[in-house]
Design a protein around this motif. Sequence first.
Motif, PDB file in Angstrom:
ATOM      1  N   LEU A   1      44.169  29.866  36.360  1.00 53.16           N
ATOM      2  CA  LEU A   1      44.575  31.160  35.809  1.00 53.16           C
ATOM      3  C   LEU A   1      43.629  32.254  36.296  1.00 53.16           C
ATOM      4  O   LEU A   1      44.049  33.382  36.545  1.00 53.16           O
ATOM      5  N   ILE A   2      42.354  31.918  36.462  1.00 53.03           N
ATOM      6  CA  ILE A   2      41.377  32.890  36.960  1.00 53.03           C
ATOM      7  C   ILE A   2      41.789  33.381  38.345  1.00 53.03           C
ATOM      8  O   ILE A   2      41.712  34.565  38.651  1.00 53.03           O
ATOM      9  N   ASN A   3      42.274  32.466  39.192  1.00 55.40           N
ATOM     10  CA  ASN A   3      42.732  32.849  40.523  1.00 55.40           C
ATOM     11  C   ASN A   3      43.875  33.853  40.428  1.00 55.40           C
ATOM     12  O   ASN A   3      43.938  34.813  41.183  1.00 55.40           O
ATOM     13  N   SER A   4      44.769  33.639  39.471  1.00 56.14           N
ATOM     14  CA  SER A   4      45.893  34.549  39.295  1.00 56.14           C
ATOM     15  C   SER A   4      45.400  35.926  38.837  1.00 56.14           C
ATOM     16  O   SER A   4      45.886  36.948  39.305  1.00 56.14           O
ATOM     17  N   TYR A   5      44.421  35.955  37.945  1.00 55.82           N
ATOM     18  CA  TYR A   5      43.832  37.227  37.514  1.00 55.82           C
ATOM     19  C   TYR A   5      43.161  37.933  38.696  1.00 55.82           C
ATOM     20  O   TYR A   5      43.273  39.149  38.846  1.00 55.82           O
ATOM     21  N   LEU A   6      42.452  37.171  39.519  1.00 55.48           N
ATOM     22  CA  LEU A   6      41.808  37.756  40.682  1.00 55.48           C
ATOM     23  C   LEU A   6      42.843  38.321  41.656  1.00 55.48           C
ATOM     24  O   LEU A   6      42.638  39.381  42.239  1.00 55.48           O
ATOM     25  N   LYS A   7      43.950  37.618  41.829  1.00 58.41           N
ATOM     26  CA  LYS A   7      45.007  38.114  42.713  1.00 58.41           C
ATOM     27  C   LYS A   7      45.602  39.411  42.177  1.00 58.41           C
ATOM     28  O   LYS A   7      45.916  40.321  42.935  1.00 58.41           O
ATOM     29  N   LYS A   8      45.735  39.489  40.851  1.00 56.39           N
ATOM     30  CA  LYS A   8      46.251  40.732  40.269  1.00 56.39           C
ATOM     31  C   LYS A   8      45.253  41.864  40.500  1.00 56.39           C
ATOM     32  O   LYS A   8      45.627  42.969  40.874  1.00 56.39           O
ATOM     33  N   LEU A   9      43.985  41.588  40.300  1.00 52.35           N
ATOM     34  CA  LEU A   9      42.952  42.588  40.537  1.00 52.35           C
ATOM     35  C   LEU A   9      42.954  43.018  42.000  1.00 52.35           C
ATOM     36  O   LEU A   9      42.877  44.208  42.308  1.00 52.35           O
ATOM     37  N   TYR A  10      43.064  42.060  42.905  1.00 49.93           N
ATOM     38  CA  TYR A  10      43.107  42.348  44.336  1.00 49.93           C
ATOM     39  C   TYR A  10      44.283  43.282  44.650  1.00 49.93           C
ATOM     40  O   TYR A  10      44.144  44.266  45.369  1.00 49.93           O
ATOM     41  N   CYS A  11      45.408  42.967  44.081  1.00 51.59           N
ATOM     42  CA  CYS A  11      46.613  43.772  44.285  1.00 51.59           C
ATOM     43  C   CYS A  11      46.415  45.190  43.730  1.00 51.59           C
ATOM     44  O   CYS A  11      46.769  46.174  44.384  1.00 51.59           O
ATOM     45  N   ASP A  12      45.849  45.310  42.557  1.00 55.23           N
ATOM     46  CA  ASP A  12      45.577  46.626  41.956  1.00 55.23           C
ATOM     47  C   ASP A  12      44.628  47.443  42.839  1.00 55.23           C
ATOM     48  O   ASP A  12      44.813  48.643  43.011  1.00 55.23           O
ATOM     49  N   LEU A  13      43.607  46.783  43.379  1.00 54.97           N
ATOM     50  CA  LEU A  13      42.648  47.468  44.240  1.00 54.97           C
ATOM     51  C   LEU A  13      43.305  47.945  45.530  1.00 54.97           C
ATOM     52  O   LEU A  13      43.047  49.049  46.000  1.00 54.97           O
TER      53      LEU A  13
END
Length: 189
Positions: A36-48
């Motif tokens: 799930l952490i990877n998914s959160y990081l991917k969302k953050l990456y996308c937002d950035l």
Amino acid sequence: MYIYLIIVYKIYSKSINLEKNIKKVNDAICKIKGTLINSYLKKLYCDLLEASNHTDEFYDFFEKNKDLIFGEKSYAFWYTTKLLYYYDRQEYNNYLELYNSKLNSKINSNLSEIIYYIISEEYDQALELLKKAIKGQKGLGYIMCLYYKIICLEKLDREVELNEAVGEISKYSSEIKYVKKIKEKYLAD
């Protein structure tokens, strides 16, 4: 993994140096797989990517991660990112179809509602929400609110307030590419 959670907190709450953070988050995504952490990081990456105006990479990310973002098992936190995707691509019908005012209270963000008002050309309502949203924001959230405030003020022909907002957002032009574009546009006018 703890180190990566600290990165997420720092980027969302304080840091706005997006170019460096895009690389940090991408490195973290490569190291943490299948959680799930990877998914959160991917969302953050996308937002950035979206916030820093890396348009090609942003759309490429969506193309490569369709199942994760749009699939039936998609996590609820992708809701606002999907809305931003539709807004950026000017797919306003898709935005309006996905938008759900009941979800806004769950995500603790007025951003999707603000954009909803902008799409609906209800700029006064969007500005009212922006006044509330800006008060509690720092860093990236503050800059994004300023960006939407500029859009509303331009549509409403409020030149004095528009100049003030452009002046405020210009302070961040060295950190965020789209701010430089905004600054150049309004200074040229």
